[in-house]
Each structure stands twice: as C-alpha cells, then as structure tokens.
Enzyme design. Structure first.
Site, PDB file in Angstrom:
ATOM      1  N   ASP A 101       0.807  -1.091  -0.080  1.00 27.39           N
ATOM      2  CA  ASP A 101       0.101  -0.044   0.040  1.00 27.39           C
ATOM      3  C   ASP A 101       0.875   1.138  -0.098  1.00 27.39           C
ATOM      4  O   ASP A 101       2.171   1.006   0.164  1.00 27.39           O
ATOM      5  CB  ASP A 101      -0.909  -0.047   1.386  1.00 27.39           C
ATOM      6  CG  ASP A 101      -0.003  -0.141   2.560  1.00 27.39           C
ATOM      7  OD1 ASP A 101       0.880  -0.217   2.444  1.00 27.39           O
ATOM      8  OD2 ASP A 101      -0.865  -0.022   3.471  1.00 27.39           O
TER       9      ASP A 101
ATOM     10  N   ASP B 177       2.396   4.613   1.999  1.00 28.11           N
ATOM     11  CA  ASP B 177       2.545   4.825   3.239  1.00 28.11           C
ATOM     12  C   ASP B 177       1.985   6.142   3.213  1.00 28.11           C
ATOM     13  O   ASP B 177       1.315   6.673   2.703  1.00 28.11           O
ATOM     14  CB  ASP B 177       4.025   5.230   3.454  1.00 28.11           C
ATOM     15  CG  ASP B 177       4.331   5.007   4.855  1.00 28.11           C
ATOM     16  OD1 ASP B 177       4.007   4.055   5.626  1.00 28.11           O
ATOM     17  OD2 ASP B 177       5.289   5.875   5.258  1.00 28.11           O
TER      18      ASP B 177
END
Ligand SMILES: [Zn+2]
Length: 264
Positions: free
Chosen positions: A210, A212
């Site tokens: 994903d 950050d």
C-alpha cells in the site's frame, strides 16, 4: 561441494513458502550461540536444489519486527551451509510510481532502526563490513531478468527505508523518509548486514502492499489482504524460476566481504 548441501536460504513472511512447491520437505530445529531462530527451519527441494526457509515472524506470526533474533536466523542458515540468501519483505510505498502490487528489487537501504544488534563482532574483534553495495550484483541480475520475463510490474532499483516499528510512521516521518527512499518496511536491517558478515550473497525482493501515510490514501484491510495474496503468488512464481536459475558457483565478490573488514 556435497550434492545435498543447502546453498540457498530464504527468509520471508509467514505464508510465503508453499510446501506444495517443494519435495521431501522436513522441518528441523537449529540452535545457535545467539539463541533460537524465528522458528523451525523448513528444508525442501526445488527442482533438485535444496533450500532452507525461515518464517521471519515465526510460523504463527507472533514475533514483531523489533523482537526478531536476526543473528540466530543468519547463524542458523550459515551453519546449514547457506551462501545465498533471498530476503523477502512486504513494504509501503513512498513514491507515487511504486504502486501496490509492484515488486522492488532493492539495491540500497537506509537504516532507521534503533535497538537492534547490528553485528556478530561485538566482542574482541572490530569489523567494519562494507555496505556500499549491500546486495549481490549477480543475484540481482538474475532476479531482474526473471521478473522482466514474467512481465510483473517491477522496479529493478529501489532504496528501502527500514524503521524500528512496530508502530507505523507519523505523516511527518513518512514525508521526511520520502526525500531519500522509495519504500519503507521494518525487517531487512540488520538482516542484510549480518548476512554480509557471514559472506553471503543477499537479494531482497520487496512487494508493495500500500502507500505509506504521506499519500493520505486510506486503504481497507480487505484491499491490503487482496494485494498481499496476489503479491505472494508473484513471489512464489519468481522463487520457482530464481532457485532454478541460481548457479551453484558464485561469480561475485560477496564471498570476500570480510577481506579488509578487520581493524587488527
Ligand atoms: Zn554475491
């Protein structure tokens, strides 16, 4: 070299190793002067090549990053004869173009860990191992070719920022880290350095789960689990090809990492 020597070691997240991929699998207990590795070590055979696998966080994922006994993991693999280490990790992205699902073959790291034992040489010998190029050029070249051939979205270079954890970064920290790194995680330091002190070749394969927190892109747990599952499939595919392609004999400088590293 004896035919049954285990020259390839893999340290990775729980669930990455699929026992169906290998034959004659067994689990063995290895003790070291530094204590016990994260778990029993799985020994398996891929296309006739023996490998040793350690689940970095333990098989039930109970060891947080700051409690991993990195020295025991590396020492145990060394004791089994491992010369080439494949270090697998899941990371967050610090760049727009490092997208969830992408693979990153890290070529550099920056260490922001705080309380981990960084060396095997904390006694009466002073060792300054070179980490200018922390990863093996030969293994990286093989991995780049394979990942390209498999047509996975990937980055052949990347700087991995390793934080202490177990908490995630603040938004300010995340923005700070993005000034010099591409991905962020909690596990490759000091694993890489310790392996270099044992003159192993090290390859890191990171998978982006994903963005950050700098990105302010909220993701659901569902999304992350979906990406991680897909990433694990890709890693298995890469590993199958990689293990087959890794030559028995090394053609790199990693096996001489301790030459000129000592003060005495
Ligand atoms: Zn090497």
């Amino acid at each position: 070299m004896p035919a049954d020597k285990i020259s390839i070691g893999i340290i990775g997240g729980t669930g990455i190793y699929n026992e169906k991929d290998s034959k004659e699998t067994k689990k063995i207990k290895v003790s070291t002067p530094y204590g016990s590795p994260s778990d029993l070590i799985t020994i398996g055979k891929f296309n006739g090549k023996k490998i040793a696998f350690i689940p970095r966080h333990g098989s039930n994922h109970t060891i947080p990053p700051h409690k991993i006994n990195f020295r025991a993991n590396i020492m145990a693999l060394k004791a089994l004869g491992v010369e080439k280490l494949i270090s697998l990790s899941a990371v967050g992205s610090l760049r727009e173009n490092f997208k969830p699902g992408d693979i990153v073959l890290s070529d550099q790291f920056i260490d922001f860990t705080k309380q981990r034992i960084q060396t095997f040489y904390d006694g009466n010998r002073v060792c300054h191992i070179s980490t200018a190029e922390p990863f093996c050029s030969e293994l990286r070249r093989i991995a780049i070719d394979i990942t390209k051939k498999l047509k996975f979205s990937f980055h052949e270079n990347g700087t991995y920022c390793c934080i202490e954890g177990p908490r995630f970064s603040t938004r300010a920290e995340s923005r700070f880290f993005r000034n010099f790194a591409d991905v962020i995680g909690m596990t490759i330091c000091p694993e890489v350095t310790l392996a270099r002190e044992k003159e192993m070749c090290v390859l890191n394969i990171s998978t982006v789960t994903d963005y950050d927190v700098w990105a302010k892109k909220p993701v659901s747990v569902e999304d992350i689990i979906k990406v991680m599952k897909e990433n694990n499939e890709k890693i298995r595919e890469i590993l199958r090809n990689l293990i087959e392609a890794i030559p028995e004999k090394r053609h790199c400088e990693c096996g001489k990492a301790l030459e000129n590293a000592f003060v005495d």
